[in-house]
Design an enzyme around this catalytic site. Sequence first.
Site, PDB file in Angstrom:
ATOM      1  CB  THR A 197      -1.092  -0.746   1.098  1.00 36.50           C
ATOM      2  OG1 THR A 197      -0.382   0.087   2.162  1.00 36.50           O
ATOM      3  CG2 THR A 197      -2.180  -1.106   0.998  1.00 36.50           C
ATOM      4  N   GLY A 198       0.559   2.083  -1.306  1.00 32.19           N
ATOM      5  CA  GLY A 198       1.804   3.328  -0.849  1.00 32.19           C
ATOM      6  C   GLY A 198       2.978   2.521  -1.801  1.00 32.19           C
ATOM      7  N   GLY A 199       2.363   2.552  -2.782  1.00 33.59           N
ATOM      8  CA  GLY A 199       3.604   1.618  -3.868  1.00 33.59           C
ATOM      9  C   GLY A 199       3.739   2.914  -4.569  1.00 33.59           C
ATOM     10  CB  SER A 254       4.294   8.206  -3.852  1.00 32.93           C
ATOM     11  OG  SER A 254       5.112   9.230  -3.740  1.00 32.93           O
ATOM     12  N   GLY A 255       7.393   7.330  -3.023  1.00 32.90           N
ATOM     13  CA  GLY A 255       8.008   7.352  -2.448  1.00 32.90           C
ATOM     14  C   GLY A 255       9.402   5.505  -2.089  1.00 32.90           C
ATOM     15  CB  ILE A 256       9.172   4.430   1.420  1.00 32.77           C
ATOM     16  CG1 ILE A 256       9.697   4.948   2.003  1.00 32.77           C
ATOM     17  CG2 ILE A 256       9.579   3.123   2.472  1.00 32.77           C
ATOM     18  CD1 ILE A 256      10.287   6.143   3.315  1.00 32.77           C
ATOM     19  N   GLY A 257       7.539   3.832  -0.526  1.00 33.07           N
ATOM     20  CA  GLY A 257       6.718   2.443  -1.617  1.00 33.07           C
ATOM     21  C   GLY A 257       7.096   1.723  -3.251  1.00 33.07           C
ATOM     22  CB  SER A 276       7.481   6.667  11.642  1.00 30.76           C
ATOM     23  OG  SER A 276       8.823   8.570  11.753  1.00 30.76           O
ATOM     24  CE1 TYR A 295       3.775   9.601  10.216  1.00 30.71           C
ATOM     25  CE2 TYR A 295       5.718  10.595  11.197  1.00 30.71           C
ATOM     26  CZ  TYR A 295       4.892  10.575   9.593  1.00 30.71           C
ATOM     27  OH  TYR A 295       5.751   9.239   9.393  1.00 30.71           O
TER      28      TYR A 295
END
Length: 249
Positions: A12-14, A16-19, A137, A150
């Site tokens: 999930t979140g694949g 952008s960025g880290i994903g 995090s 957060y």
Amino acid sequence: MSKLSGKVAVITGGSSGIGLATAQRFVKEGAYVFIFGRRQSELDRAAELIGSNMTAVQGDVTHAADLDRLYKTVKDTKGRVDVLVANSGVVDVKSIDDVTEEHFDKTFAINAKGLLFTVKKALPLMSRGGSIVLTASIASVKGMPGYGTYSATKAAVRSFARTWTIELKERGIRVNTLSPGPIDTPIIESQADSKYGADALRASFSAVIPLGRMGQADEVAAAALFLASDESSFVAGIDLPVDGGMAQV
Ligand code: NAP
């Protein structure tokens, strides 16, 4: 030999960025990858970058029906999940004086509740020997002004990994948490209202990281690969920081 040869991964979140870096790395290591995110434009861009052995599914982790559609797509095409990287997340910087119920509900809905249901709904498809990687995090163990809500969501994520490690042990599924420090991805820009502001944020993070710089998404993807693969077969319930030492010294 490739470290994820023949494995089916959901990230999930694949988009952008880290994903995205994780999806690219997993495909290079022999996996078939499903990526999930809200913005179709980002999914399309990611699909081009990843190239092959992937399917993009549009949706929101806060919508149960979208997660059901994601896993139905996985079931219909591959029949199982070997690796789940529950990685979608947002930051909305607000100090205690400025928080609102809306800010709190949105941050917890995506980062904590959305992650929980991402995992719960994957379980019927997860194979023995499966690996779940939760993106938390180092904010979960730091006091950082403006990051109270957060950081609390990420502390919840770290806590889930402890409970789920025990709850899923009979099914042969390992759960671990990955905790990035400041990584140069679009989430940094989302915390500033100008390019100048984003650069100032990068400089302030770099100043407090022992390695003297922010991390790159690829460096987190390498750690995700370790936790996803059988290289970490005796690693369970941990929190793996990838932070240039920021929360370690
Ligand atoms: P990013 O580039 O902004 O990526 C975030 C990803 O999450 C995007 O693909 C985004 O796509 C997706 N997403 C956000 N809300 C979503 C929702 N409601 N449903 C589905 N997908 C959603 O940021 P990143 O830095 O790679 O962050 C990835 C994870 O690492 C997050 O959990 C973040 O908290 C964590 N992290 C990042 C850092 C850092 O410094 N970069 C440090 C510690 C932890 P859409 O917006 O299109 O939905």
